[in-house]
Scaffold this active site. Sequence first.
Site, PDB file in Angstrom:
ATOM      1  CG  HIS A 165      10.928  11.851 -12.513  1.00 53.97           C
ATOM      2  ND1 HIS A 165      11.332  12.113 -11.221  1.00 53.97           N
ATOM      3  CD2 HIS A 165       9.614  11.490 -12.402  1.00 53.97           C
ATOM      4  CE1 HIS A 165      10.332  11.903 -10.380  1.00 53.97           C
ATOM      5  NE2 HIS A 165       9.279  11.537 -11.072  1.00 53.97           N
ATOM      6  CB  ALA A 166      16.363  14.582 -10.927  1.00 58.86           C
ATOM      7  CE1 TYR A 170       9.976   5.922  -9.876  1.00 55.14           C
ATOM      8  CE2 TYR A 170       9.707   8.255 -10.389  1.00 55.14           C
ATOM      9  CZ  TYR A 170       9.160   7.034 -10.062  1.00 55.14           C
ATOM     10  OH  TYR A 170       7.803   6.892  -9.912  1.00 55.14           O
ATOM     11  N   GLY A 318      -2.658  18.547 -10.755  1.00 51.37           N
ATOM     12  CA  GLY A 318      -2.843  17.263 -11.407  1.00 51.37           C
ATOM     13  C   GLY A 318      -4.170  16.629 -11.098  1.00 51.37           C
ATOM     14  CB  CYS A 349      -5.524   9.252  -8.658  1.00 51.09           C
ATOM     15  SG  CYS A 349      -5.506   9.798  -6.934  1.00 51.09           S
ATOM     16  CD  GLU A 413     -31.245  12.680   2.196  1.00 52.90           C
ATOM     17  OE1 GLU A 413     -31.254  12.259   3.376  1.00 52.90           O
ATOM     18  OE2 GLU A 413     -30.758  12.036   1.233  1.00 52.90           O
ATOM     19  CE  LYS A 431     -12.617  10.935   5.279  1.00 55.37           C
ATOM     20  NZ  LYS A 431     -13.174   9.583   5.420  1.00 55.37           N
TER      21      LYS A 431
END
Length: 646
Positions: A165-166, A170, A318, A349, A413, A431
């Site tokens: 991880h670069a 970090y 992800g 998340c 409904e 959205k």
Amino acid sequence: MAYETLFSPIRIRGLELKNRVVFPAMGTKMGTEDRLVTQQLIDYHVARAEGGCGLNFVEVCSVYGPASPRNFLAISDDRYIPELKRLADAVHAAGGKAGIQLWLGGMAVGSDPDAAMIIPSPVPVKGTDVVLPAATRETLREAAQAFGEAARRAVEAGYDTLEFHAGHNYTPHSFLSPYFNRRTDEYGGSLENRARFLLECIEAIRNNVPEEMPLFMRIDAHDDYLEGGLTIEEVIEFCKMAGTAGVDVLDVSRGNFSSAAIKYEVPPIDLPRGFNVDNAARIRRETGMATVAVGRINAPDQAEEILAADKADLVVMGRAQLADPDFCEKALTGRSHDIVQCVACNQGCYDGFVSAEVPFITCLRNPALGREAEFRLKAAEQPKKVLIAGGGIAGLEAAMVLKRRGHEPIVCEATGSLGGQFALAGEAPRKEEMKAAALSRGEQVIREGVEVRLDTPVTLQLLEELQPDEVISAIGAAPMELRVPGSELSFVTNSHDVLSGRVPVSGRVVIVGGGLVGLEVAEYVHGSASEITVVEMQEKVAKDLGDLRSICVMENLHASGVRILTHTRCLEIQEEGVVLETEGGALTTYPCDAVVIAIGARSRDFSPVRTYCEDHRIPFHVIGDALKARRALNAVSEAHEVARSI
């Protein structure tokens, strides 16, 4: 669509992946305080491997003992090997491949006061006399060696690949970036010097892994919001150096936690899908190295298009697989219409990750996230007819779970369409995906075989007709009224009517309420309104938005010229304007042509149905905004829990 490129194999050194989908290293809070893997984390990864993902990366693993914060995974000692091996073995047994992300967190380890921050240059701590010291040469030599030792442990634990991880501010990124690195020794100054520590880490890793094991590297395409930071040209030159040193694949990300650029690390719905792909394509083209495209890639057709256009060799998906662990399997078998798509709401998340009150990450679209074993659906012992009042996102979730367990749900409904408030929220700028997701969920529920009745409010007569075994109220909430003189005037309306398009507004518009909905109304009417003012009685607006969405929304409001008044109350509405009281008690009349009330919502009354159920001893459940107006994340989770309990 066949998605031929997405599901084609790829070979990198000695590693062959069955497809081009990467489940990236993402913080989960599923490790122990003592930095160990848990069964919960194993179940989480296994679910995605079983769902067909090509490569799972285990989240940031600390390589250097003194800089290993509690509650994050570590690989800084041999004692971590057995549990890490158990995770790798489980992913392999599920048909996947496993990698570990090797991490040295820099200032990000500050959550643990005992963890050392390895940084290139001194940093004053705001509001104190404390200055965090720069890392010494000796510490850097130890840290680079620690990367090598961590790589050895990962090989012993049976992992197929590693990722250095670069990026993301970090330690390695901080050394590479001239914004953070102000050193004057051999580790600072020129790009070659700033790259020195990273190349030493890469060399140490490469010396401790087999020749056939590939090495990934996560990098930022360039620095955002950091004056004088890394340019993409410098990143490209560094990547060439890294390739010579032994890196095989570039995982091209973006963002840092020292500025508003953190929005790029877990990009919310406000950012365009695939916003970073062109950067990955350029880096791939100019380095000649294999690359991974990252950043709001959440649909199989989008991923296929990126790969088929030769912009990247793999894609990170992800949150797409947080929302639906079977994402890959559904796309591969022609069921992409059944994918539960991530909408980048960030509620579970990211907001869940940074909240001290939330034990581990969650997902609005997938309440089973982090509880994969516990939430495996069990067939109902006694199938029941369950009437669900309300076809919003919570009611639909309950219906889907009930149907899959063998019950007979009937969704009634009151309006002519499904999706409820979630679909309405999708009318706000940027959205659209939320509206699409709400409508898609309705279609999925119908395909599942659930009976859906539109334009059907639940009445006592309907209850007599259907004779349900249980009833779930998911009727949501209605906008609260502002009880001040003049609120009944013709130019006063509410947020729901504006966002739905029922009531157009123009001219000078005053919006009373500076929460999420009020700000979305402000953006929605931009263009039709000549002047927009948001009035909020508290000290700040956007208090109910997560951090990253708040950054984006506030930037857009500023760019749109929206005026925001905090510590301000609306006392009265008159024909000539609104009467406002500021913090000091001063009164002013603000001229306007339209007033939009956006002060929140109150649960709709369902007491006659509740009373009927009590009188007839029919179990009655209330979920979502019908119980209490709050985030969609809570509403969907509640629906899932109730449907599992029946």
